[in-house]
Design a protein around this motif. Structure first.
Motif, PDB file in Angstrom:
ATOM      1  N   GLN A 247      35.743  31.011  26.528  1.00 23.48           N
ATOM      2  CA  GLN A 247      35.277  30.062  25.591  1.00 23.48           C
ATOM      3  C   GLN A 247      36.441  28.878  24.948  1.00 23.48           C
ATOM      4  OE1 GLN A 247      33.160  31.682  22.455  1.00 23.48           O
ATOM      5  NE2 GLN A 247      31.707  32.896  23.891  1.00 23.48           N
ATOM      6  N   ASN A 248      37.727  29.283  25.292  1.00 20.49           N
ATOM      7  CA  ASN A 248      38.993  28.774  24.772  1.00 20.49           C
ATOM      8  C   ASN A 248      39.359  27.734  25.656  1.00 20.49           C
ATOM      9  OD1 ASN A 248      40.080  30.384  26.645  1.00 20.49           O
ATOM     10  ND2 ASN A 248      41.375  31.225  25.005  1.00 20.49           N
ATOM     11  N   GLY A 249      38.786  27.655  26.765  1.00 24.55           N
ATOM     12  CA  GLY A 249      38.988  26.726  28.048  1.00 24.55           C
ATOM     13  C   GLY A 249      39.973  27.348  29.075  1.00 24.55           C
ATOM     14  N   ASP A 250      40.317  28.614  28.794  1.00 29.24           N
ATOM     15  CA  ASP A 250      41.301  29.263  29.869  1.00 29.24           C
ATOM     16  C   ASP A 250      40.538  29.827  30.932  1.00 29.24           C
ATOM     17  OD1 ASP A 250      43.441  29.016  28.097  1.00 29.24           O
ATOM     18  OD2 ASP A 250      43.686  31.188  27.615  1.00 29.24           O
ATOM     19  N   ARG A 251      41.006  29.607  32.309  1.00 27.61           N
ATOM     20  CA  ARG A 251      40.210  29.929  33.484  1.00 27.61           C
ATOM     21  C   ARG A 251      40.796  31.175  33.961  1.00 27.61           C
ATOM     22  NH1 ARG A 251      36.701  26.199  35.556  1.00 27.61           N
ATOM     23  NH2 ARG A 251      36.266  24.368  34.040  1.00 27.61           N
ATOM     24  N   LEU A 252      40.309  32.163  34.452  1.00 26.75           N
ATOM     25  CA  LEU A 252      40.917  33.464  34.983  1.00 26.75           C
ATOM     26  C   LEU A 252      40.180  33.712  36.209  1.00 26.75           C
ATOM     27  CD1 LEU A 252      41.107  35.507  31.841  1.00 26.75           C
ATOM     28  CD2 LEU A 252      42.877  33.981  32.501  1.00 26.75           C
ATOM     29  N   MET A 253      40.900  34.598  37.375  1.00 19.56           N
ATOM     30  CA  MET A 253      39.953  34.797  38.518  1.00 19.56           C
ATOM     31  C   MET A 253      39.686  36.396  38.165  1.00 19.56           C
ATOM     32  SD  MET A 253      39.771  32.469  40.288  1.00 19.56           S
ATOM     33  CE  MET A 253      39.190  33.404  41.792  1.00 19.56           C
ATOM     34  N   MET A 254      38.590  36.408  38.759  1.00 20.39           N
ATOM     35  CA  MET A 254      38.110  37.699  38.863  1.00 20.39           C
ATOM     36  C   MET A 254      37.971  38.552  40.153  1.00 20.39           C
ATOM     37  SD  MET A 254      34.478  39.699  37.473  1.00 20.39           S
ATOM     38  CE  MET A 254      33.581  39.081  38.700  1.00 20.39           C
ATOM     39  N   SER A 255      38.632  39.397  40.697  1.00 21.19           N
ATOM     40  CA  SER A 255      38.937  39.877  42.031  1.00 21.19           C
ATOM     41  C   SER A 255      37.325  40.951  42.288  1.00 21.19           C
ATOM     42  CB  SER A 255      40.005  40.701  42.344  1.00 21.19           C
ATOM     43  OG  SER A 255      39.925  42.061  41.661  1.00 21.19           O
ATOM     44  N   ARG A 256      37.081  41.006  43.268  1.00 18.20           N
ATOM     45  CA  ARG A 256      35.709  41.786  43.547  1.00 18.20           C
ATOM     46  C   ARG A 256      36.164  43.083  43.425  1.00 18.20           C
ATOM     47  NH1 ARG A 256      35.674  41.273  50.388  1.00 18.20           N
ATOM     48  NH2 ARG A 256      37.930  41.994  50.772  1.00 18.20           N
ATOM     49  N   THR A 257      37.122  43.625  43.538  1.00 18.80           N
ATOM     50  CA  THR A 257      37.520  44.879  43.144  1.00 18.80           C
ATOM     51  C   THR A 257      37.138  45.202  41.845  1.00 18.80           C
ATOM     52  OG1 THR A 257      39.429  44.791  44.665  1.00 18.80           O
ATOM     53  CG2 THR A 257      39.322  46.679  42.821  1.00 18.80           C
ATOM     54  N   TYR A 258      36.944  44.415  40.780  1.00 22.37           N
ATOM     55  CA  TYR A 258      36.571  44.764  39.373  1.00 22.37           C
ATOM     56  C   TYR A 258      35.441  44.216  39.003  1.00 22.37           C
ATOM     57  CZ  TYR A 258      41.468  46.006  39.095  1.00 22.37           C
ATOM     58  OH  TYR A 258      42.535  47.142  39.103  1.00 22.37           O
ATOM     59  N   ARG A 259      34.803  43.618  40.207  1.00 19.55           N
ATOM     60  CA  ARG A 259      33.231  43.125  39.734  1.00 19.55           C
ATOM     61  C   ARG A 259      32.404  44.133  39.182  1.00 19.55           C
ATOM     62  NH1 ARG A 259      29.507  39.721  44.117  1.00 19.55           N
ATOM     63  NH2 ARG A 259      27.835  39.932  42.987  1.00 19.55           N
ATOM     64  N   SER A 260      32.569  45.400  39.945  1.00 17.84           N
ATOM     65  CA  SER A 260      31.499  46.467  39.458  1.00 17.84           C
ATOM     66  C   SER A 260      31.493  46.789  37.976  1.00 17.84           C
ATOM     67  CB  SER A 260      31.524  47.527  40.335  1.00 17.84           C
ATOM     68  OG  SER A 260      32.947  48.258  40.317  1.00 17.84           O
ATOM     69  N   GLU A 261      32.878  46.823  37.504  1.00 22.36           N
ATOM     70  CA  GLU A 261      33.282  47.122  36.254  1.00 22.36           C
ATOM     71  C   GLU A 261      32.699  45.961  35.297  1.00 22.36           C
ATOM     72  OE1 GLU A 261      37.285  48.070  35.314  1.00 22.36           O
ATOM     73  OE2 GLU A 261      37.637  48.986  37.236  1.00 22.36           O
ATOM     74  N   VAL A 262      32.736  44.779  35.548  1.00 27.87           N
ATOM     75  CA  VAL A 262      32.029  43.828  34.630  1.00 27.87           C
ATOM     76  C   VAL A 262      30.734  43.914  34.789  1.00 27.87           C
ATOM     77  CG1 VAL A 262      31.755  41.425  34.267  1.00 27.87           C
ATOM     78  CG2 VAL A 262      34.061  42.355  35.310  1.00 27.87           C
TER      79      VAL A 262
END
Length: 270
Positions: A247-262
């Motif tokens: 929401q603050n405009g920052d952009r991060l990458m989410m790897s597929r390794t941690y997709r299940s946790e999200v």
């Protein structure tokens, strides 16, 4: 030739703990239609529940987490996590009801719940109870032991960080974790991003991850943790990865390794 005798499951003794009579009645009515349940006990408060667990030794406990006086946490503390029967948490607050709890190890009922949701829960409880009986081993984990430990840990001051200490020269600041957007690894320490600023915290990412509220923070990459409430959108990239837009405009990458946790925290697939 006589037919082989099929072993019948041992009868189940269930305890329903809730300070609200309609809530107790809802569960007891559902249990009463189950032929495997031989006895249904009830408790109107935490103190009564402690006495019933010690005296009656039920197989399964439906434990309300929010009760006046001795609440669910107090029951757990009095009995001890390892001594708790197969435990199903019952709550009206979704802060307890995250997908991370929905596994073969634990379960919960979020009020109001459907008959189908109850059937799924009791089936899971029976499966774990049968496993315990077959093993007949004290080392076997009862349903909810991992969650019981986690919830009990949350009741201890300092076990879960509500503030993070950051130091700059001679100044020590306390950042409320509610105000943290995300955290990134910075060598052996971490940078904590909050309200447009970054602060160095002298702790490793692994240490910080273990002390943050698991209901709110989730790891999205080996080098970053994000406050789930700070996420504005997720944009699919290649190879199962996502770009996380905050929401603050920052952009991060989410790897597929941690997709299940999200997905577990959200309770929904991405």
């Amino acid at each position: 030739m006589p037919k082989p005798v099929t072993a019948q499951p041992d009868p189940i003794r269930a305890l329903v703990v809730d300070d609200e009579a309609p809530a107790r009645r809802r569960i007891t009515d559902l249990l009463a239609r189950d032929g495997d349940v031989a006895k249904i006990l009830t408790a109107e408060n935490g103190a009564d529940a402690i006495a019933k667990i010690r005296e009656e030794r039920p197989d399964i406990v439906f434990l309300d987490m929010q009760m006046p006086g001795v609440n669910g946490l107090g029951v757990i503390e009095a009995i001890g996590a390892e001594a708790m029967p197969v435990t199903i948490f019952v709550t009206a607050y979704d802060r307890f009801a995250i997908q991370a709890f929905e596994s073969n190890a634990i379960d919960y009922l979020l009020k109001p719940f459907s008959d189908q949701r109850f059937d799924t829960t009791i089936a899971r409880a029976k499966e774990r109870l049968n496993d315990l009986r077959l093993r007949n081993a004290d080392s076997a984990n009862a349903l909810g032991h991992d969650l019981v430990k986690l919830v009990a840990q949350r009741a201890k001051p300092g076990a879960i960080w509500h503030w993070i200490v950051v130091k700059s020269r001679d100044t020590t600041r306390l950042l409320m974790t509610d105000q943290i957007d995300w955290i990134e690894a910075a060598g052996v320490y971490v940078n904590v991003h909050s309200q447009g600023e970054a602060f160095l915290c002298r702790a490793s990412l692994t240490t910080v991850a273990s002390r943050l509220d698991p209901f709110r923070f989730v790891r999205i990459h080996r080098s970053s943790i994000v406050n789930i409430r700070s996420i504005a959108a997720l944009e699919r990239r290649s190879h199962g990865e996502f770009e996380v837009q905050l929401q603050n405009g920052d952009r991060l990458m989410m790897s597929r390794t941690y997709r299940s946790e999200v997905e577990a925290l959200l309770g929904q697939p991405l």
